[in-house]
Design a protein around this motif. Structure first.
Motif, PDB file in Angstrom:
ATOM      1  N   LEU A   1       0.836  -1.194   0.000  1.00 43.79           N
ATOM      2  CA  LEU A   1       0.000   0.000   0.000  1.00 43.79           C
ATOM      3  C   LEU A   1       0.877   1.253   0.000  1.00 43.79           C
ATOM      4  CD1 LEU A   1      -2.729   1.456   0.159  1.00 43.79           C
ATOM      5  CD2 LEU A   1      -2.623   1.153   2.662  1.00 43.79           C
ATOM      6  N   ALA A   2       1.869   1.298   0.876  1.00 45.00           N
ATOM      7  CA  ALA A   2       2.780   2.450   0.922  1.00 45.00           C
ATOM      8  C   ALA A   2       3.525   2.604  -0.404  1.00 45.00           C
ATOM      9  CB  ALA A   2       3.758   2.312   2.086  1.00 45.00           C
TER      10      ALA A   2
ATOM     11  N   ARG B   1       5.204   5.774  -4.112  1.00 42.35           N
ATOM     12  CA  ARG B   1       6.308   5.617  -5.059  1.00 42.35           C
ATOM     13  C   ARG B   1       5.886   5.259  -6.468  1.00 42.35           C
ATOM     14  NH1 ARG B   1      11.409   4.790  -3.934  1.00 42.35           N
ATOM     15  NH2 ARG B   1      11.526   2.997  -5.312  1.00 42.35           N
ATOM     16  N   SER B   2       4.846   4.491  -6.633  1.00 41.63           N
ATOM     17  CA  SER B   2       4.514   4.021  -7.976  1.00 41.63           C
ATOM     18  C   SER B   2       3.254   4.719  -8.484  1.00 41.63           C
ATOM     19  CB  SER B   2       4.345   2.497  -7.964  1.00 41.63           C
ATOM     20  OG  SER B   2       3.296   2.119  -7.110  1.00 41.63           O
TER      21      SER B   2
ATOM     22  N   SER C   1       5.035  14.326  -7.199  1.00 47.88           N
ATOM     23  CA  SER C   1       6.322  13.637  -7.179  1.00 47.88           C
ATOM     24  C   SER C   1       6.390  12.719  -5.957  1.00 47.88           C
ATOM     25  CB  SER C   1       7.470  14.651  -7.122  1.00 47.88           C
ATOM     26  OG  SER C   1       7.528  15.262  -5.839  1.00 47.88           O
ATOM     27  N   ARG C   2       7.335  11.828  -5.968  1.00 45.60           N
ATOM     28  CA  ARG C   2       7.541  10.965  -4.798  1.00 45.60           C
ATOM     29  C   ARG C   2       7.820  11.803  -3.556  1.00 45.60           C
ATOM     30  NH1 ARG C   2      11.355   6.006  -7.051  1.00 45.60           N
ATOM     31  NH2 ARG C   2       9.719   5.003  -8.295  1.00 45.60           N
ATOM     32  N   GLY C   3       8.645  12.816  -3.698  1.00 47.14           N
ATOM     33  CA  GLY C   3       8.955  13.679  -2.560  1.00 47.14           C
ATOM     34  C   GLY C   3       7.727  14.401  -2.028  1.00 47.14           C
TER      35      GLY C   3
ATOM     36  N   HIS D   1      15.257   1.580  -2.958  1.00 50.95           N
ATOM     37  CA  HIS D   1      14.742   0.222  -3.172  1.00 50.95           C
ATOM     38  C   HIS D   1      13.240   0.073  -2.944  1.00 50.95           C
ATOM     39  CE1 HIS D   1      18.869  -1.069  -3.593  1.00 50.95           C
ATOM     40  NE2 HIS D   1      19.157  -0.441  -2.484  1.00 50.95           N
ATOM     41  N   GLY D   2      12.606   1.040  -2.348  1.00 50.35           N
ATOM     42  CA  GLY D   2      11.159   0.973  -2.145  1.00 50.35           C
ATOM     43  C   GLY D   2      10.748   0.332  -0.838  1.00 50.35           C
ATOM     44  N   TYR D   3       9.451   0.330  -0.628  1.00 50.13           N
ATOM     45  CA  TYR D   3       8.897  -0.141   0.633  1.00 50.13           C
ATOM     46  C   TYR D   3       8.945  -1.663   0.788  1.00 50.13           C
ATOM     47  CZ  TYR D   3       7.605   4.501   1.921  1.00 50.13           C
ATOM     48  OH  TYR D   3       7.675   5.820   2.275  1.00 50.13           O
TER      49      TYR D   3
END
Length: 180
Positions: A30-31, A36-37, A43-45, A174-176
């Motif tokens: 979910l996160a 991120r996706s 933006s991701r930020g 690397h992501g969640y």
């Protein structure tokens, strides 16, 4: 001291995820999806900043610290910008669109009720699309849940603030899914 016995010494949601990998996988996905996706216009930020802001408003030190570090690592202005948003989003040096979306997020955080027409109109006046508003509301709602999970079980905050910087490097690169 956490309200449940943990078989690890990890702080915040990290300890809960290590304890319950079955729920960790779903919540991490979910996160990953929210922050991120996907094809968000944010933006991701910016998405991380919304998560940090809601967590700050909810007085969830672990999540506010984590997502502040994640946002800082991905936004021009870094930690100083994030700190200024958490101190006062109305005067922070951020674009008017983002400021209006943080106001929407604050309304979602404050109560489980429709966001005011005034906040939506203000966001639209700054250029918010349906997707901006959708993503902001969903991130704010999800972080209300994540914050309640972390605070409700009285998880620990890291003894060393450098924890957040290490976690930021892992999440940003690397992501969640890599976090549990």
């Amino acid at each position: 001291m956490p309200h449940i016995q943990l078989t690890n010494d990890l702080p915040g949601i990290s300890g809960l995820f290590a304890q319950r990998p079955d729920t960790a996988g779903v919540l991490s996905q979910l996160a990953e999806t929210l922050l991120r996706s996907g094809s968000s216009p944010l933006s991701r930020g910016e998405r991380e900043l919304i998560a940090a802001y809601v967590s700050h408003l909810n007085c969830t030190d672990f999540c506010a610290g984590s997502h502040s570090a994640f946002a800082a690592a991905q936004l021009d202005g870094g930690a100083e910008l994030v700190a200024s948003v958490l101190a006062d989003a109305d005067t922070a040096p951020i674009p008017p669109l983002l400021r209006s979306l943080l106001r929407v997020a604050a309304e979602v955080q404050a109560k489980a009720a429709p966001v005011s027409d005034k906040a939506i109109a203000a966001a639209r006046a700054e250029g918010a699309t349906d997707t901006h508003i959708h993503d902001t509301v969903l991130i704010a709602a999800a972080f209300a849940m994540f914050n309640r999970y972390v605070n409700g079980l009285a998880t620990e905050v890291p003894a060393d603030p450098a924890f957040y910087d290490v976690a930021a490097e892992l999440i940003v690169n690397h992501g969640y899914g890599a976090a549990h």
